[in-house]
Design a protein around this motif. Sequence first.
Motif, PDB file in Angstrom:
ATOM      1  N   ALA A  49     -12.635 -18.004 -12.567  1.00 37.02           N
ATOM      2  CA  ALA A  49     -12.663 -17.316 -11.277  1.00 37.02           C
ATOM      3  C   ALA A  49     -11.272 -17.160 -10.688  1.00 37.02           C
ATOM      4  CB  ALA A  49     -13.576 -18.070 -10.306  1.00 37.02           C
ATOM      5  N   GLY A  50     -10.446 -18.204 -10.793  1.00 37.08           N
ATOM      6  CA  GLY A  50      -9.100 -18.131 -10.235  1.00 37.08           C
ATOM      7  C   GLY A  50      -8.235 -17.103 -10.928  1.00 37.08           C
ATOM      8  N   THR A  51      -8.283 -17.091 -12.254  1.00 34.93           N
ATOM      9  CA  THR A  51      -7.485 -16.127 -13.017  1.00 34.93           C
ATOM     10  C   THR A  51      -7.937 -14.697 -12.732  1.00 34.93           C
ATOM     11  OG1 THR A  51      -7.101 -17.729 -14.787  1.00 34.93           O
ATOM     12  CG2 THR A  51      -6.763 -15.410 -15.323  1.00 34.93           C
ATOM     13  N   MET A  52      -9.249 -14.488 -12.707  1.00 36.02           N
ATOM     14  CA  MET A  52      -9.756 -13.138 -12.455  1.00 36.02           C
ATOM     15  C   MET A  52      -9.422 -12.685 -11.039  1.00 36.02           C
ATOM     16  SD  MET A  52     -13.384 -12.818 -14.465  1.00 36.02           S
ATOM     17  CE  MET A  52     -14.213 -14.057 -13.480  1.00 36.02           C
ATOM     18  N   TYR A  53      -9.507 -13.608 -10.080  1.00 35.42           N
ATOM     19  CA  TYR A  53      -9.126 -13.220  -8.723  1.00 35.42           C
ATOM     20  C   TYR A  53      -7.636 -12.892  -8.673  1.00 35.42           C
ATOM     21  CZ  TYR A  53      -9.236 -12.958  -3.661  1.00 35.42           C
ATOM     22  OH  TYR A  53      -9.170 -12.491  -2.377  1.00 35.42           O
ATOM     23  N   GLY A  54      -6.843 -13.627  -9.442  1.00 33.30           N
ATOM     24  CA  GLY A  54      -5.420 -13.300  -9.505  1.00 33.30           C
ATOM     25  C   GLY A  54      -5.181 -11.899 -10.025  1.00 33.30           C
ATOM     26  N   ILE A  55      -5.952 -11.501 -11.040  1.00 30.10           N
ATOM     27  CA  ILE A  55      -5.800 -10.165 -11.616  1.00 30.10           C
ATOM     28  C   ILE A  55      -6.151  -9.092 -10.584  1.00 30.10           C
ATOM     29  CG2 ILE A  55      -6.735  -8.564 -13.334  1.00 30.10           C
ATOM     30  CD1 ILE A  55      -7.128 -11.005 -15.175  1.00 30.10           C
ATOM     31  N   THR A  56      -7.321  -9.232  -9.967  1.00 31.81           N
ATOM     32  CA  THR A  56      -7.761  -8.187  -9.041  1.00 31.81           C
ATOM     33  C   THR A  56      -6.932  -8.193  -7.756  1.00 31.81           C
ATOM     34  OG1 THR A  56      -9.459  -9.642  -8.072  1.00 31.81           O
ATOM     35  CG2 THR A  56     -10.110  -8.291  -9.945  1.00 31.81           C
ATOM     36  N   ASN A  57      -6.543  -9.372  -7.288  1.00 37.02           N
ATOM     37  CA  ASN A  57      -5.752  -9.430  -6.063  1.00 37.02           C
ATOM     38  C   ASN A  57      -4.337  -8.907  -6.291  1.00 37.02           C
ATOM     39  OD1 ASN A  57      -5.939 -10.090  -3.290  1.00 37.02           O
ATOM     40  ND2 ASN A  57      -4.678 -11.893  -3.611  1.00 37.02           N
ATOM     41  N   ALA A  58      -3.800  -9.150  -7.507  1.00 40.19           N
ATOM     42  CA  ALA A  58      -2.481  -8.587  -7.828  1.00 40.19           C
ATOM     43  C   ALA A  58      -2.540  -7.070  -7.808  1.00 40.19           C
ATOM     44  CB  ALA A  58      -2.019  -9.090  -9.193  1.00 40.19           C
ATOM     45  N   ALA A  59      -3.597  -6.525  -8.409  1.00 36.24           N
ATOM     46  CA  ALA A  59      -3.735  -5.067  -8.437  1.00 36.24           C
ATOM     47  C   ALA A  59      -3.881  -4.500  -7.027  1.00 36.24           C
ATOM     48  CB  ALA A  59      -4.934  -4.679  -9.299  1.00 36.24           C
ATOM     49  N   SER A  60      -4.723  -5.140  -6.217  1.00 37.26           N
ATOM     50  CA  SER A  60      -4.943  -4.612  -4.870  1.00 37.26           C
ATOM     51  C   SER A  60      -3.702  -4.742  -4.007  1.00 37.26           C
ATOM     52  CB  SER A  60      -6.118  -5.336  -4.203  1.00 37.26           C
ATOM     53  OG  SER A  60      -5.828  -6.688  -3.961  1.00 37.26           O
ATOM     54  N   ASN A  61      -2.904  -5.780  -4.258  1.00 35.24           N
ATOM     55  CA  ASN A  61      -1.719  -5.975  -3.430  1.00 35.24           C
ATOM     56  C   ASN A  61      -0.529  -5.134  -3.871  1.00 35.24           C
ATOM     57  OD1 ASN A  61      -1.899  -8.158  -1.185  1.00 35.24           O
ATOM     58  ND2 ASN A  61      -3.172  -8.927  -2.849  1.00 35.24           N
ATOM     59  N   ILE A  62      -0.662  -4.446  -5.000  1.00 39.03           N
ATOM     60  CA  ILE A  62       0.322  -3.407  -5.311  1.00 39.03           C
ATOM     61  C   ILE A  62       0.324  -2.379  -4.187  1.00 39.03           C
ATOM     62  CG2 ILE A  62       0.840  -1.503  -6.892  1.00 39.03           C
ATOM     63  CD1 ILE A  62      -0.107  -3.273  -9.182  1.00 39.03           C
ATOM     64  N   CYS A  63      -0.855  -2.227  -3.560  1.00 38.12           N
ATOM     65  CA  CYS A  63      -0.949  -1.330  -2.401  1.00 38.12           C
ATOM     66  C   CYS A  63      -0.082  -1.826  -1.255  1.00 38.12           C
ATOM     67  CB  CYS A  63      -2.391  -1.221  -1.939  1.00 38.12           C
ATOM     68  SG  CYS A  63      -3.541  -0.619  -3.193  1.00 38.12           S
ATOM     69  N   GLY A  64       0.267  -3.129  -1.257  1.00 35.32           N
ATOM     70  CA  GLY A  64       1.101  -3.668  -0.195  1.00 35.32           C
ATOM     71  C   GLY A  64       2.471  -3.035  -0.136  1.00 35.32           C
ATOM     72  N   PHE A  65       3.003  -2.604  -1.299  1.00 32.96           N
ATOM     73  CA  PHE A  65       4.272  -1.872  -1.240  1.00 32.96           C
ATOM     74  C   PHE A  65       4.104  -0.392  -1.549  1.00 32.96           C
ATOM     75  CE2 PHE A  65       4.217  -3.969  -5.461  1.00 32.96           C
ATOM     76  CZ  PHE A  65       4.345  -2.882  -6.318  1.00 32.96           C
ATOM     77  N   MET A  66       2.991  -0.021  -2.222  1.00 30.24           N
ATOM     78  CA  MET A  66       2.758   1.399  -2.482  1.00 30.24           C
ATOM     79  C   MET A  66       2.394   2.147  -1.203  1.00 30.24           C
ATOM     80  SD  MET A  66       3.389   2.328  -5.529  1.00 30.24           S
ATOM     81  CE  MET A  66       2.566   3.928  -5.467  1.00 30.24           C
ATOM     82  N   ALA A  67       1.536   1.540  -0.362  1.00 29.59           N
ATOM     83  CA  ALA A  67       1.120   2.218   0.869  1.00 29.59           C
ATOM     84  C   ALA A  67       2.308   2.478   1.799  1.00 29.59           C
ATOM     85  CB  ALA A  67       0.027   1.416   1.581  1.00 29.59           C
TER      86      ALA A  67
END
Length: 517
Positions: free
Chosen positions: A429-447
């Motif tokens: 669960a931790g690793t998978m959350y890291g994967i999805t949260n990393a992807a979603s937080n790319i929006c943190g600098f893309m937006a």
Amino acid sequence: MSLPIEESPIINSDIENDITSDHRNLIETGPVEETTGWIKCRTVLGIMGFLGFASVYAMRVNLSVAIVAMVNATKPIPMNTSDVDVCPASPPSNTSIPQRPGDFNWTMQQQSIVLGSFFYGYVLTQIPGGRIAEMYGGKLVYGFGIFFTAVFTILSPIAAYTDISFFIAVRALAGFAEGVTYPAMHAMLARWIPPLERSKFAAYVYAGSNIGTVITLPISGWFCTLNFMGGWPLCFYVFGGIGVIWFVFWLFLVYDTPQKHPRICPKEIEYITMTTGPHEDKPSMAIPWMKFLKCVPLWAILIAQCGQGWVFYTQFTELPSYMDQILHFDIVANSRLSALPYLTAWIGGIVLCIFADWILAKGWLSRLNSMKLWNTVSAFVPAFGLLGIAWAGCDRLAVILLLCITSAFGGAAYAGNQMNHIDLSPQFAGTMYGITNAASNICGFMAPYVVGHIIKADQETLGQWREVFYLAAAIDLGANLFYLFFASTDEQDWSRPDDDDDMTAPAPVESILFSES
């Protein structure tokens, strides 16, 4: 406490043969927890996790307000808007606090890079943070993540006065440290929290981010008006110092697993183990990267989080600038009003997740349908709210009300995709959350980067900001559709070692009660 679990006809004979007699009794009568002491140890974990996320968000969001005072904006605000698409300036009031000229002459593009720099480092440590927490426990991973975020936050004003590049680097390092926090906490929740408590527990813990924002924005606005220590640097010194103090308490109050806690009631350990199943101290399996890549339900979570992340970070990083440059609130009113949507998000998230868990406990919805329903609520209402804001124009009251209402329903994401990783694989669960949260937080600098190219530095207009809101709404709605088609709550066949297929340990009660037949 007794969970209202009813007998279900969907338990098939194969599963029934695999579970132990104790677990069968658990299904028939419901688990009973009778703990000694006035507070449960997992409640302490929840309180400290809540305060930890409040602290890290205070250290993250302070820049969104401080940058308004840091930058020397000399652009005149037109009083007559008959021929330009901008809002008229508000008449000065007797309570308005004059704002000093900023210390830095940064362009709109430079400001966007500064606002997004935190996420350059943040996305890099999501996956390592989750895996390290799975292997060695989340206590130190989560704790040191917040501690080093606090250290780099304290160093931020010195870096800003030195050079903009140095400031960007320090903010990226703060993000690098903070990146481990969410996946580390997710790994701890998989070990500590019974399945039927997870949605509301996650809402309590992760809502610390909203409370941290609610508190930080108005306080940061007030700091920026002070003459003491230059005003805006206090936003970094004070909240960084709070993070260091929190770290000391975390070390003494929280432990990696219930079994390692020296003061936990045996009844609480028994209850947690019966409802979640046993967990290995150190996972024996290697990470199945190719299985992750081919797992469509995991892609559904990732894409849903990216859509919600784009909306969130558009609002998170750009709202103070919008209220300053378009609606023309002064910095104190700006910071207070910017905090209101996060307050409603906190309240709405908790209320909606308690309601979602209650429906699950009643058996009125399967876990999969519940997640799809609440994920849709958390996507559609904010998306259409952004469209409303785009057309509210210069109506300041309407804009604030729409932001508050849409943010309240955005909190339903905790009952949507946020806990879905644990269903697919508790062990990873931790690793998978890291994967999805990393992807979603790319929006943190893309937006912010995209906003910096849409918004023209010489003259911001309502038309330009409407494009920003339209884009965010379209991304969020499209991502939710993908989740509706491909989400799943079935534990994946690669989740456990092959020699565990006989399932001698009891399966988590929720996977039995809400499995899809």
